[in-house]
Structures are given as C-alpha cells and as structure tokens.
Enzyme design. Structure first.
Site, PDB file in Angstrom:
ATOM      1  N   ILE A  14       0.779  -1.280  -0.006  1.00  9.22           N
ATOM      2  CA  ILE A  14      -0.087   0.031  -0.140  1.00  9.22           C
ATOM      3  C   ILE A  14       0.835   1.097   0.052  1.00  9.22           C
ATOM      4  O   ILE A  14       0.774   2.236  -0.644  1.00  9.22           O
ATOM      5  CB  ILE A  14      -0.847  -0.003   1.159  1.00  9.22           C
ATOM      6  CG1 ILE A  14      -1.829  -1.194   1.445  1.00  9.22           C
ATOM      7  CG2 ILE A  14      -1.868   1.262   1.040  1.00  9.22           C
ATOM      8  CD1 ILE A  14      -2.845  -1.345   2.213  1.00  9.22           C
ATOM      9  N   ASN A 121      -4.302  -2.771   9.764  1.00 10.27           N
ATOM     10  CA  ASN A 121      -5.469  -3.563  10.490  1.00 10.27           C
ATOM     11  C   ASN A 121      -4.984  -3.965  11.613  1.00 10.27           C
ATOM     12  O   ASN A 121      -3.898  -4.155  11.868  1.00 10.27           O
ATOM     13  CB  ASN A 121      -5.918  -4.427   9.566  1.00 10.27           C
ATOM     14  CG  ASN A 121      -6.987  -4.078   8.775  1.00 10.27           C
ATOM     15  OD1 ASN A 121      -7.769  -3.341   8.832  1.00 10.27           O
ATOM     16  ND2 ASN A 121      -6.927  -4.926   7.376  1.00 10.27           N
ATOM     17  N   HIS A 176     -14.440  -1.870  10.548  1.00 12.59           N
ATOM     18  CA  HIS A 176     -13.940  -2.532   9.252  1.00 12.59           C
ATOM     19  C   HIS A 176     -13.776  -4.120   9.377  1.00 12.59           C
ATOM     20  O   HIS A 176     -12.402  -4.512   9.370  1.00 12.59           O
ATOM     21  CB  HIS A 176     -12.619  -1.932   9.030  1.00 12.59           C
ATOM     22  CG  HIS A 176     -11.958  -2.176   7.622  1.00 12.59           C
ATOM     23  ND1 HIS A 176     -12.729  -2.175   6.361  1.00 12.59           N
ATOM     24  CD2 HIS A 176     -10.766  -2.688   7.285  1.00 12.59           C
ATOM     25  CE1 HIS A 176     -11.908  -2.449   5.556  1.00 12.59           C
ATOM     26  NE2 HIS A 176     -10.570  -2.998   5.992  1.00 12.59           N
TER      27      HIS A 176
HETATM   28  O1  TXD Z   1      -8.809  -0.392   4.392  1.00 14.61           O
HETATM   29  C1  TXD Z   1      -7.920  -0.816   5.117  1.00 14.61           C
HETATM   30  N1  TXD Z   1      -7.740  -0.175   6.163  1.00 14.61           N
HETATM   31  C2  TXD Z   1      -6.879  -1.925   4.527  1.00 14.61           C
HETATM   32  C3  TXD Z   1      -5.931  -1.872   5.543  1.00 14.61           C
HETATM   33  C4  TXD Z   1      -6.914  -2.524   3.433  1.00 14.61           C
HETATM   34  C5  TXD Z   1      -6.217  -3.622   3.192  1.00 14.61           C
HETATM   35  C6  TXD Z   1      -4.871  -3.863   4.009  1.00 14.61           C
HETATM   36  N2  TXD Z   1      -5.065  -3.105   5.168  1.00 14.61           N
HETATM   37  C7  TXD Z   1      -3.824  -3.256   6.177  1.00 14.61           C
HETATM   38  O2  TXD Z   1      -2.811  -2.300   6.029  1.00 14.61           O
HETATM   39  C8  TXD Z   1      -3.112  -4.637   5.912  1.00 14.61           C
HETATM   40  O3  TXD Z   1      -3.698  -5.668   7.034  1.00 14.61           O
HETATM   41  C9  TXD Z   1      -1.777  -4.241   6.915  1.00 14.61           C
HETATM   42  O4  TXD Z   1      -1.998  -4.146   8.284  1.00 14.61           O
HETATM   43  C10 TXD Z   1      -1.481  -2.588   6.275  1.00 14.61           C
HETATM   44  C11 TXD Z   1      -0.370  -2.774   5.234  1.00 14.61           C
HETATM   45  O5  TXD Z   1      -0.925  -3.591   3.887  1.00 14.61           O
HETATM   46  P1  TXD Z   1       0.429  -3.827   2.905  1.00 14.61           P
HETATM   47  O6  TXD Z   1      -0.373  -4.874   1.861  1.00 14.61           O
HETATM   48  O7  TXD Z   1       0.975  -2.534   2.522  1.00 14.61           O
HETATM   49  O8  TXD Z   1       1.407  -4.744   3.700  1.00 14.61           O
HETATM   50  P2  TXD Z   1       2.986  -4.958   3.468  1.00 14.61           P
HETATM   51  O9  TXD Z   1       3.195  -4.870   2.131  1.00 14.61           O
HETATM   52  O10 TXD Z   1       3.440  -5.991   4.256  1.00 14.61           O
HETATM   53  O11 TXD Z   1       3.636  -3.448   4.155  1.00 14.61           O
HETATM   54  C12 TXD Z   1       3.721  -3.278   5.158  1.00 14.61           C
HETATM   55  C13 TXD Z   1       5.045  -2.441   5.351  1.00 14.61           C
HETATM   56  C14 TXD Z   1       6.218  -3.503   5.321  1.00 14.61           C
HETATM   57  O12 TXD Z   1       6.943  -2.880   4.286  1.00 14.61           O
HETATM   58  C15 TXD Z   1       7.033  -3.543   6.527  1.00 14.61           C
HETATM   59  O13 TXD Z   1       8.445  -3.520   6.560  1.00 14.61           O
HETATM   60  C16 TXD Z   1       6.695  -2.291   7.330  1.00 14.61           C
HETATM   61  O14 TXD Z   1       5.090  -2.245   6.857  1.00 14.61           O
HETATM   62  N3  TXD Z   1       6.850  -2.158   8.753  1.00 14.61           N
HETATM   63  C17 TXD Z   1       7.193  -1.102   9.443  1.00 14.61           C
HETATM   64  N4  TXD Z   1       7.294   0.164   8.862  1.00 14.61           N
HETATM   65  C18 TXD Z   1       7.581   0.952   9.924  1.00 14.61           C
HETATM   66  N5  TXD Z   1       7.519   0.719  11.274  1.00 14.61           N
HETATM   67  C19 TXD Z   1       7.688  -0.310  11.620  1.00 14.61           C
HETATM   68  N6  TXD Z   1       7.622  -0.697  12.927  1.00 14.61           N
HETATM   69  C20 TXD Z   1       7.212  -1.469  10.573  1.00 14.61           C
HETATM   70  N7  TXD Z   1       6.973  -2.837  10.712  1.00 14.61           N
HETATM   71  C21 TXD Z   1       6.920  -3.354   9.569  1.00 14.61           C
END
Ligand code: TXD
Length: 315
Positions: A14, A121, A176
């Site tokens: 995302i 989420n 949600h």
């Molecule tokens: O409508 C909605 N609200 C949603 C939410 C719809 C779809 C997905 N939704 C949720 O968004 C999903 O369940 C996840 O909790 C988040 C992020 O989804 P995404 O698909 O972007 O997940 P990724 O590709 O795994 O990316 C998450 C990134 C990844 O690069 C990790 O290294 C990083 O988060 N990450 C962090 N970044 C900063 N700080 C910390 N501590 C950290 N830990 C992991």
C-alpha cells in the site's frame, strides 16, 4: 510556493502505491519510511525516475530515519503485517499493536502538526491506539476503511446494472470487519434508489460480497491483501485535507455521542477539509441499519478491550 509534505509510514504494497498516486496527482513531496533498509529508498528512486515520463517534479525520498518525516503535513500509516488466507483482520492485533505504538510515538515527536490517516489493520483498534499515543485531537487522527468498503459496494452495483461507477453513490459504515454496514437506504444510481433497480434478494448477495470483499482478495493473492484500492481511498482523504475540499467521506472517526455512540472510533460520514475531520454528518438510518450498527460497534469495543488487555500484559 513550498510543496506539501506527505509522509508514508510503511513502504510495502500500500505504501508504494500511495507514493505513486500522491505524485501522479500532484499532492506534494513524498517521504517513504520503512524499517527494511533499502526498500523505501529503492521504491522512491524508482518513482523519481518515472517523473520525466509522467511529468511530475515532486521530490520523493526513502528513509529508515524518522527525522526525515519532520514537518509532514500528512502521515499515512500502513506499517505492519497484512493478512494471509484464513486470517481475520483481528488476528493481526498483537503484532500490529506493537508496531503502531512505535510508529505513533515517532509521529508525535517528528510530525506533531500532521493529520494522521491510519490504514493498518485491525483498523478500528489501530486508529484508537494512534490517537492515544500521539495525543492529537480527534480531528487530526482518522482511519481509512469506509471509502474503500463503499467503493467495493459501488463497484458491485455498477457491474450488476452495467452503469458507470460514477453514477453509483453508496456508503458503507461501521467497523472495518465482516459486520460492516452497507447502507442500502442511501444507495442510489443516477439519483434512483437502489431498491427500485435491484431485487432485495440480489442486493443481499451484493452486500454480503461487499462485507467479505477484503477476504476475497486475500484468498486470490495468497501472500497479502488488497493494496491498489486501499491506497486510492486514503489518497482521496489526504487530498480532501490538503486541498480543503470539505469532501464528505465515510471514515473511522472518534465519536462523542453522534449516532448514540460514545468514546470509540467508528465508520461514519465525515467532512474532511483543512481542519482535518471537520464534522461528523449524522444521517437517518433504517431500524435494520441501526441494529447492524449496534452489532458492529459491539465488535469494535470488544476489539479495543482485547487490545487493552494485550497492552496491559505488555505483549
Ligand atoms: O482498508 C484498510 N484499512 C486496509 C488495511 C485494506 C487492506 C490492507 N490493510 C492493512 O494495511 C493490512 O492488513 C496491513 O495491516 C496494512 C499494510 O498492508 P500492505 O499490503 O501495505 O502490507 P505490506 O506490503 O506487508 O507492507 C507493510 C510494511 C512492510 O514494508 C514492513 O516492512 C513495514 O510495513 N513495517 C514497518 N514500517 C515502519 N515501522 C515499523 N515498525 C514497521 N514494521 C513493519
């Protein structure tokens, strides 16, 4: 004139899509933050190099240092773990709680004047935690769920009737989760109430598909969850704020008595403008919709209670 600064916390599926949409739409400069060194920098450089082709001059940087988000106007948070097949959003609570506590305290320190849009989420709990840890006022912490859930409802209605998605207005309210509330009484196609166009039985099927639309994508992708549509949804919210549009959008907002609900984040229509969440819009709901909202808010409260128990145990 200085560009607006958009900080994206999490540079995964995302986060990367958000960055691309922000620069394509000319919303401002983008800082991509992640804990995986190389990931935000690589994506940022790649997008910067698309600039000459697409015609944007935005500055896009990637970082693993929170100091680089300093002065951000908007922070959009996707940091965390996404679901895999068989998992519910709530299964992410423990792991994402820890991540969001860390993210929120850094936003508080480095971007104290920003609007925070939470996507991670389980959304309703994560946005609650963000407000608590940052201590920001309720107008500056908002969750993205309803814009996406409503877009899914609109997509399925448009497909069913072979009309443009632009002719379909609809709102999905509540938490949600799979008990979100598609508000049939406000769904219209070209101004015509949906119940005049689609049978009740078919509408129920479409609404059930809407409630489970996130899971449908997880089952197809197998390694993660939806990302194009959640990114589009959050960018619409960010644009409403940065361009002071007063756009009415269904978002997770902190309620203090509206809809008879107090002290919880919940999906309701709000107006987003330069003041952030400027107003909660209260609409009349049918008795069935009111009942569904009650069930949904009960679930959100349970989720927050489960989060509090985890935080208390220090897990
Ligand atoms: O409508 C909605 N609200 C949603 C939410 C719809 C779809 C997905 N939704 C949720 O968004 C999903 O369940 C996840 O909790 C988040 C992020 O989804 P995404 O698909 O972007 O997940 P990724 O590709 O795994 O990316 C998450 C990134 C990844 O690069 C990790 O290294 C990083 O988060 N990450 C962090 N970044 C900063 N700080 C910390 N501590 C950290 N830990 C992991």
């Amino acid at each position: 004139m200085a560009q607006k600064k958009i900080a994206l916390i999490g540079a995964g599926n995302i986060g990367g899509t958000l960055a691309h949409l922000c620069v394509l739409k000319g919303l401002g400069d983008v800082v991509l933050f992640d804990v995986i060194d190389g990931l935000p920098q690589g994506k940022a450089l790649d997008m910067l190099e698309a600039g000459p082709i697409e015609g944007y001059d935005a500055n896009i940087t990637g970082t693993t240092s929170y100091a680089d988000i300093a002065g951000a106007d908007v922070c959009i948070v996707t940091a965390g773990v996404a679901r895999k097949p068989g998992m519910s959003r709530d299964d992410l609570l423990g792991i994402n709680c820890k991540i969001m506590s860390d993210v929120s305290s850094n936003i508080k320190q480095y971007a104290p004047d920003s609007l925070v849009i939470v996507i991670t989420n389980p959304l309703d709990a994560m946005v609650t935690l963000t407000k608590r840890v940052t201590g920001f006022p309720k107008n500056r912490v908002v969750g993205q769920a309803g814009v996406l859930d409503s877009a899914r409802y609109r997509t399925f209605i448009a497909q069913e009737l072979c009309v443009s998605v632009q002719n379909v207005t609809a709102m999905v309210l509540g938490g949600h989760g799979d008990d979100m509330v598609p508000v049939r009484s406000y769904c219209q196609v070209g101004g015509v109430p949906i119940e005049k166009l689609i049978s009740t039985a078919r509408l129920e099927e479409i609404e059930q598909r809407t409630r489970q639309a996130g899971g449908e994508i997880v089952a197809l992708l197998k390694t993660g969850s939806a990302f194009y549509s959640p990114a589009s949804a959050a960018v619409q919210m960010a644009a409403a704020y940065l361009q002071d549009k007063k756009h009415i959008l269904p978002c997770a907002a902190y309620l203090e008595g509206e809809y008879g609900i107090d002290g919880v984040y919940f999906g309701v229509p709000v107006s987003i403008g330069a003041g952030g969440v400027e107003r909660v819009i209260e609409v009349d709901l049918s008795d069935k919709e009111k009942q569904e909202m009650e069930v949904s808010v009960g679930h959100v409260r349970e989720l927050v209670t489960a989060m509090d128990a985890l935080l208390e145990k220090g897990e």
